[in-house]
Scaffold this motif. Structure first.
Motif, PDB file in Angstrom:
ATOM      1  N   LEU A  33       0.840  -1.208   0.000  1.00 18.08           N
ATOM      2  CA  LEU A  33       0.000   0.000   0.000  1.00 18.08           C
ATOM      3  C   LEU A  33       0.867   1.247   0.000  1.00 18.08           C
ATOM      4  O   LEU A  33       1.773   1.380   0.822  1.00 18.08           O
ATOM      5  N   HIS A  34       0.581   2.170  -0.890  1.00 17.77           N
ATOM      6  CA  HIS A  34       1.335   3.427  -0.973  1.00 17.77           C
ATOM      7  C   HIS A  34       1.019   4.309   0.227  1.00 17.77           C
ATOM      8  O   HIS A  34      -0.089   4.274   0.770  1.00 17.77           O
ATOM      9  N   GLU A  35       1.997   5.099   0.634  1.00 14.58           N
ATOM     10  CA  GLU A  35       1.833   5.996   1.797  1.00 14.58           C
ATOM     11  C   GLU A  35       0.639   6.932   1.647  1.00 14.58           C
ATOM     12  O   GLU A  35      -0.003   7.284   2.623  1.00 14.58           O
ATOM     13  N   ASP A  36       0.340   7.357   0.424  1.00  7.69           N
ATOM     14  CA  ASP A  36      -0.747   8.312   0.191  1.00  7.69           C
ATOM     15  C   ASP A  36      -2.033   7.640  -0.285  1.00  7.69           C
ATOM     16  O   ASP A  36      -2.900   8.288  -0.880  1.00  7.69           O
ATOM     17  N   LEU A  37      -2.173   6.337  -0.008  1.00  7.64           N
ATOM     18  CA  LEU A  37      -3.368   5.592  -0.395  1.00  7.64           C
ATOM     19  C   LEU A  37      -4.639   6.273   0.084  1.00  7.64           C
ATOM     20  O   LEU A  37      -4.711   6.748   1.226  1.00  7.64           O
ATOM     21  N   LEU A  38      -5.648   6.290  -0.773  1.00  5.26           N
ATOM     22  CA  LEU A  38      -7.008   6.666  -0.400  1.00  5.26           C
ATOM     23  C   LEU A  38      -7.931   5.568  -0.893  1.00  5.26           C
ATOM     24  O   LEU A  38      -7.823   5.125  -2.040  1.00  5.26           O
ATOM     25  N   PHE A  39      -8.817   5.118  -0.002  1.00  7.06           N
ATOM     26  CA  PHE A  39      -9.729   4.038  -0.347  1.00  7.06           C
ATOM     27  C   PHE A  39     -11.121   4.398   0.159  1.00  7.06           C
ATOM     28  O   PHE A  39     -11.277   4.805   1.314  1.00  7.06           O
ATOM     29  N   VAL A  40     -12.124   4.261  -0.707  1.00  7.07           N
ATOM     30  CA  VAL A  40     -13.509   4.537  -0.331  1.00  7.07           C
ATOM     31  C   VAL A  40     -14.158   3.225   0.095  1.00  7.07           C
ATOM     32  O   VAL A  40     -14.248   2.278  -0.705  1.00  7.07           O
ATOM     33  N   LEU A  41     -14.592   3.173   1.354  1.00  9.36           N
ATOM     34  CA  LEU A  41     -15.250   1.981   1.896  1.00  9.36           C
ATOM     35  C   LEU A  41     -16.679   1.881   1.387  1.00  9.36           C
ATOM     36  O   LEU A  41     -17.250   2.869   0.930  1.00  9.36           O
ATOM     37  N   PRO A  42     -17.281   0.699   1.498  1.00 11.03           N
ATOM     38  CA  PRO A  42     -18.673   0.533   1.046  1.00 11.03           C
ATOM     39  C   PRO A  42     -19.669   1.496   1.708  1.00 11.03           C
ATOM     40  O   PRO A  42     -20.671   1.841   1.109  1.00 11.03           O
ATOM     41  N   ASN A  43     -19.363   1.965   2.920  1.00  8.62           N
ATOM     42  CA  ASN A  43     -20.277   2.901   3.586  1.00  8.62           C
ATOM     43  C   ASN A  43     -20.030   4.355   3.187  1.00  8.62           C
ATOM     44  O   ASN A  43     -20.679   5.261   3.682  1.00  8.62           O
ATOM     45  N   GLY A  44     -19.050   4.586   2.289  1.00  5.97           N
ATOM     46  CA  GLY A  44     -18.761   5.935   1.819  1.00  5.97           C
ATOM     47  C   GLY A  44     -17.616   6.618   2.526  1.00  5.97           C
ATOM     48  O   GLY A  44     -17.144   7.660   2.070  1.00  5.97           O
ATOM     49  N   ASP A  45     -17.147   6.061   3.644  1.00  2.06           N
ATOM     50  CA  ASP A  45     -16.004   6.652   4.349  1.00  2.06           C
ATOM     51  C   ASP A  45     -14.740   6.500   3.505  1.00  2.06           C
ATOM     52  O   ASP A  45     -14.573   5.507   2.792  1.00  2.06           O
ATOM     53  N   VAL A  46     -13.865   7.481   3.619  1.00  2.00           N
ATOM     54  CA  VAL A  46     -12.572   7.432   2.948  1.00  2.00           C
ATOM     55  C   VAL A  46     -11.517   7.138   3.999  1.00  2.00           C
ATOM     56  O   VAL A  46     -11.466   7.807   5.044  1.00  2.00           O
ATOM     57  N   ILE A  47     -10.683   6.122   3.736  1.00  2.00           N
ATOM     58  CA  ILE A  47      -9.631   5.782   4.690  1.00  2.00           C
ATOM     59  C   ILE A  47      -8.260   5.926   4.028  1.00  2.00           C
ATOM     60  O   ILE A  47      -8.141   5.913   2.812  1.00  2.00           O
ATOM     61  N   THR A  48      -7.262   6.011   4.887  1.00  2.00           N
ATOM     62  CA  THR A  48      -5.865   6.117   4.475  1.00  2.00           C
ATOM     63  C   THR A  48      -5.177   4.770   4.692  1.00  2.00           C
ATOM     64  O   THR A  48      -5.754   3.842   5.266  1.00  2.00           O
ATOM     65  N   LYS A  49      -3.940   4.707   4.278  1.00  2.00           N
ATOM     66  CA  LYS A  49      -3.144   3.505   4.499  1.00  2.00           C
ATOM     67  C   LYS A  49      -3.085   3.178   5.990  1.00  2.00           C
ATOM     68  O   LYS A  49      -3.296   2.033   6.390  1.00  2.00           O
ATOM     69  N   GLU A  50      -2.798   4.162   6.816  1.00  2.00           N
ATOM     70  CA  GLU A  50      -2.660   3.905   8.254  1.00  2.00           C
ATOM     71  C   GLU A  50      -3.950   3.378   8.855  1.00  2.00           C
ATOM     72  O   GLU A  50      -3.936   2.463   9.679  1.00  2.00           O
ATOM     73  N   ALA A  51      -5.086   3.925   8.441  1.00  2.00           N
ATOM     74  CA  ALA A  51      -6.372   3.440   8.957  1.00  2.00           C
ATOM     75  C   ALA A  51      -6.602   1.994   8.530  1.00  2.00           C
ATOM     76  O   ALA A  51      -7.088   1.176   9.320  1.00  2.00           O
ATOM     77  N   ASP A  52      -6.244   1.665   7.296  1.00  2.00           N
ATOM     78  CA  ASP A  52      -6.396   0.297   6.811  1.00  2.00           C
ATOM     79  C   ASP A  52      -5.502  -0.655   7.606  1.00  2.00           C
ATOM     80  O   ASP A  52      -5.955  -1.705   8.081  1.00  2.00           O
ATOM     81  N   LEU A  53      -4.241  -0.289   7.768  1.00  2.84           N
ATOM     82  CA  LEU A  53      -3.315  -1.125   8.538  1.00  2.84           C
ATOM     83  C   LEU A  53      -3.792  -1.311   9.977  1.00  2.84           C
ATOM     84  O   LEU A  53      -3.688  -2.404  10.541  1.00  2.84           O
ATOM     85  N   ARG A  54      -4.312  -0.250  10.561  1.00  3.89           N
ATOM     86  CA  ARG A  54      -4.794  -0.303  11.946  1.00  3.89           C
ATOM     87  C   ARG A  54      -5.913  -1.340  12.098  1.00  3.89           C
ATOM     88  O   ARG A  54      -5.971  -2.068  13.089  1.00  3.89           O
ATOM     89  N   SER A  55      -6.805  -1.440  11.092  1.00  2.00           N
ATOM     90  CA  SER A  55      -7.919  -2.388  11.192  1.00  2.00           C
ATOM     91  C   SER A  55      -7.421  -3.833  11.239  1.00  2.00           C
ATOM     92  O   SER A  55      -8.015  -4.671  11.912  1.00  2.00           O
ATOM     93  N   TYR A  56      -6.307  -4.118  10.561  1.00  2.18           N
ATOM     94  CA  TYR A  56      -5.720  -5.466  10.617  1.00  2.18           C
ATOM     95  C   TYR A  56      -4.863  -5.636  11.863  1.00  2.18           C
ATOM     96  O   TYR A  56      -4.884  -6.680  12.509  1.00  2.18           O
ATOM     97  N   ARG A  57      -4.093  -4.611  12.200  1.00  5.18           N
ATOM     98  CA  ARG A  57      -3.176  -4.678  13.345  1.00  5.18           C
ATOM     99  C   ARG A  57      -3.926  -4.973  14.648  1.00  5.18           C
ATOM    100  O   ARG A  57      -3.471  -5.764  15.474  1.00  5.18           O
ATOM    101  N   TYR A  58      -5.091  -4.363  14.824  1.00  4.18           N
ATOM    102  CA  TYR A  58      -5.825  -4.511  16.079  1.00  4.18           C
ATOM    103  C   TYR A  58      -6.987  -5.501  15.986  1.00  4.18           C
ATOM    104  O   TYR A  58      -7.801  -5.583  16.902  1.00  4.18           O
TER     105      TYR A  58
END
Length: 124
Positions: A33-58
């Protein structure tokens, strides 16, 4: 390593991404994942790489089964656009789910490798 991407390059990266997701492999996900990743979730929220990693990390998100089907793969110089249908089984906040999503993902070649720079997913 050239600057032009091939279908094989992208399918290899997609496979690495699927494995990293199933294993909750933070190190591999960090590389993919690139440092400046932007991803739109199915609920419309936009997350970053760090937010994505956090969901797996925890353990917020745990994918137990992932069945991808690449539908389209367009390569434009050093950028690839992939659409795919994916069946997922897992847990979100320890609540089981089973869902099918359509994803679009953007891969770009950088000096340090090919990384996801953006994407989106919707339930279908």
């Amino acid at each position: 390593m050239g600057t032009i991407l091939t279908e094989g390059d992208i399918l290899e990266q997609e496979s690495k991404l699927y494995e990293a997701i199933i294993q909750s492999d933070i190190v591999a996900l960090d590389r993919l994942l690139h440092e400046d990743l932007l991803f739109v979730l199915p609920n419309g929220d936009v997350i970053t790489k760090e937010a994505d990693l956090r969901s797996y990390r925890y353990g917020v998100l745990k994918i137990d089964e992932l069945l991808p089907e690449v539908e389209n793969l367009n390569i434009i110089d050093d950028l690839a656009v992939v659409t795919l249908r994916m069946e997922l089984k897992g847990k979100f906040h320890h609540i089981p789910f089973e869902v099918t999503y359509r994803y679009i993902r953007f891969w770009k070649r950088f000096p340090n490798g090919i990384q996801v720079v953006g994407g989106s997913g919707v339930a279908i």
